[in-house]
Write a protein that holds these residues in place. Sequence first.
Motif, PDB file in Angstrom:
ATOM      1  N   GLU A 108       0.850  -1.143   0.040  1.00  0.00           N
ATOM      2  CA  GLU A 108       0.052   0.107  -0.283  1.00  0.00           C
ATOM      3  C   GLU A 108       0.938   1.428  -0.082  1.00  0.00           C
ATOM      4  N   ALA A 111       1.000   2.858  -3.623  1.00  0.00           N
ATOM      5  CA  ALA A 111      -0.004   3.658  -3.862  1.00  0.00           C
ATOM      6  C   ALA A 111      -0.361   5.022  -3.199  1.00  0.00           C
ATOM      7  N   LYS A 112       0.204   5.223  -1.682  1.00  0.00           N
ATOM      8  CA  LYS A 112       0.441   6.446  -1.084  1.00  0.00           C
ATOM      9  C   LYS A 112       1.313   7.187  -1.971  1.00  0.00           C
TER      10      LYS A 112
END
Length: 140
Positions: A108, A111-112
Amino acid sequence: MLSAVKGEKIRSMDIPPSSHACMQVETSAGRIEIPIDQVNGCVRDCCAYCTDMTAEFADISIGSARSPEGWEVDRHWNQVIVRTTAGEQLLNLAREKGILAFKDVPPENLAKLKSAAMGKKRSGQSNLNRLSETNNTLAS
């Protein structure tokens, strides 16, 4: 701001996530936190027009790590983006020689990072557009 570290040997400095609202400077006498409002005045004007937060054309890009474990866990880590074979070879050499320590990054995080990079692109482009409009108005 500079008087806070005058005479001290600076060992490192970093800007933690925005919730900290400061720049942390590690000195020979300990950690000094400088409010981000005082730091912003030192940022070059051209940074407002930058659209490339992650150095997209570099073989390797390096920036502060961010993970769900939080800043105190990540503060001494950097996140690396490898974009080319040459960059991958260099990073593999550092791994083989034991020059750098490695740990996995949660999926994740990418994505950040992409979201933050796109935000910087939009912000820089918006500032460039405003500058262009201002310059065109002055030239008319």
